[in-house]
Design a protein around this motif. Structure first.
Motif, PDB file in Angstrom:
ATOM      1  N   GLU A   1       0.468   1.765  -2.562  1.00 15.62           N
ATOM      2  CA  GLU A   1       0.213   2.880  -3.366  1.00 15.62           C
ATOM      3  C   GLU A   1       1.359   4.474  -1.816  1.00 15.62           C
ATOM      4  O   GLU A   1       1.936   5.175  -2.612  1.00 15.62           O
ATOM      5  CB  GLU A   1      -0.914   3.557  -3.014  1.00 15.62           C
ATOM      6  CG  GLU A   1      -1.960   2.599  -4.181  1.00 15.62           C
ATOM      7  CD  GLU A   1      -3.422   3.254  -4.215  1.00 15.62           C
ATOM      8  OE1 GLU A   1      -3.918   4.374  -4.639  1.00 15.62           O
ATOM      9  OE2 GLU A   1      -4.347   2.814  -3.905  1.00 15.62           O
ATOM     10  N   LEU A   2       0.941   3.444  -0.719  1.00 19.32           N
ATOM     11  CA  LEU A   2       1.689   4.431  -0.089  1.00 19.32           C
ATOM     12  C   LEU A   2       3.270   4.883  -0.349  1.00 19.32           C
ATOM     13  O   LEU A   2       4.130   5.420  -0.101  1.00 19.32           O
ATOM     14  CB  LEU A   2       1.421   3.932   1.597  1.00 19.32           C
ATOM     15  CG  LEU A   2       0.305   3.927   2.068  1.00 19.32           C
ATOM     16  CD1 LEU A   2      -0.336   3.798   3.248  1.00 19.32           C
ATOM     17  CD2 LEU A   2      -0.155   5.638   1.748  1.00 19.32           C
ATOM     18  N   ALA A   3       4.185   3.363  -0.322  1.00 21.45           N
ATOM     19  CA  ALA A   3       5.032   3.199  -1.242  1.00 21.45           C
ATOM     20  C   ALA A   3       5.632   4.488  -1.952  1.00 21.45           C
ATOM     21  O   ALA A   3       6.654   4.725  -1.825  1.00 21.45           O
ATOM     22  CB  ALA A   3       5.737   1.993  -0.973  1.00 21.45           C
ATOM     23  N   ARG A   4       5.100   3.842  -3.217  1.00 22.60           N
ATOM     24  CA  ARG A   4       4.673   5.230  -4.773  1.00 22.60           C
ATOM     25  C   ARG A   4       4.858   6.466  -3.990  1.00 22.60           C
ATOM     26  O   ARG A   4       5.480   7.258  -4.583  1.00 22.60           O
ATOM     27  CB  ARG A   4       3.939   4.492  -5.129  1.00 22.60           C
ATOM     28  CG  ARG A   4       4.475   3.039  -6.105  1.00 22.60           C
ATOM     29  CD  ARG A   4       3.990   2.996  -7.041  1.00 22.60           C
ATOM     30  NE  ARG A   4       1.700   3.476  -7.379  1.00 22.60           N
ATOM     31  CZ  ARG A   4       1.426   1.955  -7.590  1.00 22.60           C
ATOM     32  NH1 ARG A   4       2.169   0.706  -7.132  1.00 22.60           N
ATOM     33  NH2 ARG A   4       0.245   2.273  -6.826  1.00 22.60           N
ATOM     34  N   SER A   5       4.022   6.434  -2.931  1.00 21.43           N
ATOM     35  CA  SER A   5       4.056   8.274  -2.333  1.00 21.43           C
ATOM     36  C   SER A   5       5.043   8.956  -1.787  1.00 21.43           C
ATOM     37  O   SER A   5       5.342   9.671  -2.289  1.00 21.43           O
ATOM     38  CB  SER A   5       2.906   8.779  -1.562  1.00 21.43           C
ATOM     39  OG  SER A   5       2.612   8.083  -0.988  1.00 21.43           O
ATOM     40  N   THR A   6       5.743   7.906  -1.581  1.00 25.77           N
ATOM     41  CA  THR A   6       6.784   8.192  -0.392  1.00 25.77           C
ATOM     42  C   THR A   6       8.283   8.141  -1.074  1.00 25.77           C
ATOM     43  O   THR A   6       9.535   8.437  -0.716  1.00 25.77           O
ATOM     44  CB  THR A   6       6.848   7.443   0.922  1.00 25.77           C
ATOM     45  OG1 THR A   6       7.553   6.630   0.379  1.00 25.77           O
ATOM     46  CG2 THR A   6       6.135   7.258   1.555  1.00 25.77           C
TER      47      THR A   6
ATOM     48  N   VAL B   1       4.894   4.142  14.172  1.00 23.69           N
ATOM     49  CA  VAL B   1       4.650   4.468  14.695  1.00 23.69           C
ATOM     50  C   VAL B   1       3.780   3.247  15.148  1.00 23.69           C
ATOM     51  O   VAL B   1       2.917   3.725  16.088  1.00 23.69           O
ATOM     52  CB  VAL B   1       2.946   4.419  13.193  1.00 23.69           C
ATOM     53  CG1 VAL B   1       1.972   4.350  13.018  1.00 23.69           C
ATOM     54  CG2 VAL B   1       3.328   5.466  11.471  1.00 23.69           C
ATOM     55  N   GLY B   2       4.686   1.691  15.049  1.00 24.17           N
ATOM     56  CA  GLY B   2       4.109   1.091  16.246  1.00 24.17           C
ATOM     57  C   GLY B   2       3.421  -0.242  15.621  1.00 24.17           C
ATOM     58  O   GLY B   2       3.030  -1.456  15.983  1.00 24.17           O
ATOM     59  N   VAL B   3       2.913   0.209  14.537  1.00 27.58           N
ATOM     60  CA  VAL B   3       2.372  -0.673  14.003  1.00 27.58           C
ATOM     61  C   VAL B   3       2.751  -0.950  12.099  1.00 27.58           C
ATOM     62  O   VAL B   3       2.529   0.072  11.797  1.00 27.58           O
ATOM     63  CB  VAL B   3       0.592  -0.808  13.631  1.00 27.58           C
ATOM     64  CG1 VAL B   3       0.279  -1.048  15.313  1.00 27.58           C
ATOM     65  CG2 VAL B   3       0.186   0.756  13.254  1.00 27.58           C
ATOM     66  N   SER B   4       2.378  -1.800  11.445  1.00 29.78           N
ATOM     67  CA  SER B   4       2.202  -2.312  10.533  1.00 29.78           C
ATOM     68  C   SER B   4       1.581  -0.880   9.786  1.00 29.78           C
ATOM     69  O   SER B   4       0.582  -0.558   9.756  1.00 29.78           O
ATOM     70  CB  SER B   4       2.339  -3.431   9.370  1.00 29.78           C
ATOM     71  OG  SER B   4       1.161  -4.182   9.281  1.00 29.78           O
ATOM     72  N   PRO B   5       2.075  -0.772   8.017  1.00 28.94           N
ATOM     73  CA  PRO B   5       1.068   0.564   7.431  1.00 28.94           C
ATOM     74  C   PRO B   5      -0.281  -0.649   6.917  1.00 28.94           C
ATOM     75  O   PRO B   5      -1.229   0.051   7.634  1.00 28.94           O
ATOM     76  CB  PRO B   5       1.888   0.508   6.003  1.00 28.94           C
ATOM     77  CG  PRO B   5       3.008   0.131   6.295  1.00 28.94           C
ATOM     78  CD  PRO B   5       3.519  -0.458   7.872  1.00 28.94           C
ATOM     79  N   LYS B   6      -0.229  -2.090   7.117  1.00 29.47           N
ATOM     80  CA  LYS B   6      -1.746  -2.528   6.933  1.00 29.47           C
ATOM     81  C   LYS B   6      -2.950  -2.373   7.745  1.00 29.47           C
ATOM     82  O   LYS B   6      -3.825  -1.699   7.690  1.00 29.47           O
ATOM     83  CB  LYS B   6      -1.155  -4.450   6.513  1.00 29.47           C
ATOM     84  CG  LYS B   6      -2.343  -4.967   6.675  1.00 29.47           C
ATOM     85  CD  LYS B   6      -2.565  -6.459   5.766  1.00 29.47           C
ATOM     86  CE  LYS B   6      -2.815  -7.385   5.141  1.00 29.47           C
ATOM     87  NZ  LYS B   6      -3.306  -8.608   5.353  1.00 29.47           N
ATOM     88  N   THR B   7      -2.210  -2.749   9.345  1.00 32.28           N
ATOM     89  CA  THR B   7      -2.958  -2.600  10.125  1.00 32.28           C
ATOM     90  C   THR B   7      -3.025  -1.192  10.662  1.00 32.28           C
ATOM     91  O   THR B   7      -4.101  -1.070  10.897  1.00 32.28           O
ATOM     92  CB  THR B   7      -1.948  -2.924  11.306  1.00 32.28           C
ATOM     93  OG1 THR B   7      -1.506  -4.291  11.076  1.00 32.28           O
ATOM     94  CG2 THR B   7      -2.735  -2.714  12.760  1.00 32.28           C
ATOM     95  N   TYR B   8      -1.892  -0.097  10.347  1.00 29.45           N
ATOM     96  CA  TYR B   8      -3.142   0.942  10.470  1.00 29.45           C
ATOM     97  C   TYR B   8      -3.947   1.866   9.591  1.00 29.45           C
ATOM     98  O   TYR B   8      -4.734   2.220  10.033  1.00 29.45           O
ATOM     99  CB  TYR B   8      -1.422   2.441  10.146  1.00 29.45           C
ATOM    100  CG  TYR B   8      -1.653   3.735  10.302  1.00 29.45           C
ATOM    101  CD1 TYR B   8      -2.098   4.363  12.021  1.00 29.45           C
ATOM    102  CD2 TYR B   8      -1.853   4.577   9.373  1.00 29.45           C
ATOM    103  CE1 TYR B   8      -2.633   5.515  11.669  1.00 29.45           C
ATOM    104  CE2 TYR B   8      -2.346   5.837   9.481  1.00 29.45           C
ATOM    105  CZ  TYR B   8      -2.250   6.598  10.918  1.00 29.45           C
ATOM    106  OH  TYR B   8      -3.232   7.698  10.957  1.00 29.45           O
TER     107      TYR B   8
END
Length: 297
Positions: free
Chosen positions: A203-208, A223-230
């Protein structure tokens, strides 16, 4: 720009703010002039808001002095911190990356610690390093561009607001010299804030408007981490927020509300990130959380 002079793991000996710029959950707070916040039981700690023009880049400035503790516990929050440690002998400057686990760091009693807590992903406008190079570690910086504020801190005599305004001036000058560039990560972070509930990486990818793999690469870089970790970090901090605001709520209901598969799933992730399951955190309280105002981004 600051250059690096070496790095160490957060588990090694290192100076740190006793509160990491925090007003702790469940503690009384006083709001003083110009919005400066201070816990009533710890007058040596303060949070100073940045100038409005910097609010999208800086979460707050924090000041901690005259601490007696020799260790401090930090938990993941997705932020970078610029930390200045000062004593009568001078100033040391460090850049701390975001963390992916609960960590204990050593501090030096009676030293003054001042920090800039950057909003997630926004340290990129001020430092050369990719955020992924800083994750779970710190690097020493040359005083360099920060010499004016470091010198003033070493001499002493500045009040909390003056410290904040000094950082405002330096950070604003950096942005004038190198105007900030937009990133798809900024849109993804806004989506997380707006949703406030469970969200998937797809969903994040689609929003961008970019692919998942590209978003993952940009998140690691900025950010320093993957989207999943964040997203795990954000959800864990929302659990802490709920434990504080609703101390009698059902843990199983809370797990379902925040999108965990079940209570045991929530417990595993909190143990991984925060070092304890929610039941123990509730029993102990959540006083080690750095920044209660940012628990639920």
């Amino acid at each position: 720009r600051c250059s690096h002079r070496g790095s160490t793991s957060l588990e090694q000996q290192c100076p740190w703010s006793p509160r990491h710029g925090a007003l702790l959950q469940g503690r009384a707070q006083d709001r003083t002039h110009a919005g400066v916040l201070r816990p009533t039981d710890d007058p040596g700690t303060a949070l100073v808001p940045p100038a409005p023009r910097l609010a999208s880049f800086v979460r707050h400035y924090w000041i901690s002095s005259n601490a007696e503790a020799t260790q401090h516990v930090i938990v993941p929050d997705g932020c970078l911190d610029l930390v200045v440690e000062t004593s009568h002998s001078g100033a040391d400057l460090w850049l701390y990356g975001t963390t992916t686990r609960r960590s204990k760091v050593s501090i030096r009693p009676q030293h003054l610690y001042v920090g800039v807590r950057f909003q997630p992903g926004q340290g990129r406008h001020f430092f050369r390093s990719a955020a992924r190079e800083l994750t779970d570690t710190r690097v020493r910086l040359d005083v360099d561009h920060w010499a004016p504020i470091c010198d003033r801190l070493t001499r002493g005599g500045l009040d909390d607001l003056a410290i904040g305004r000094g950082f405002d001036q330096l950070l604003s000058e950096q942005l004038r010299q190198r105007p900030p560039e937009r990133s798809s990560v900024d849109q993804a972070l806004r989506t997380i804030v707006d949703r406030r509930g469970p969200v998937r990486v797809e969903e994040l990818a689609r929003s961008t408007g970019i692919g998942r793999r590209q978003l993952e690469r940009l998140f690691l870089e900025q950010v320093g981490v993957s989207p999943k970790t964040y997203l795990k970090i954000v959800r864990a901090r929302r659990v802490l927020d709920a434990l504080f605001r609703r101390p009698t709520s059902s843990l199983s209901a809370l797990a379902a509300e925040l999108g965990y598969a079940d209570q045991s799933h929530m417990s595993r992730e909190l143990r991984e990130l925060l070092g304890a399951p929610p039941g123990r955190l509730r029993a102990k309280g959540v006083a080690f959380v750095q920044d209660p105002s940012a628990l639920a981004p």
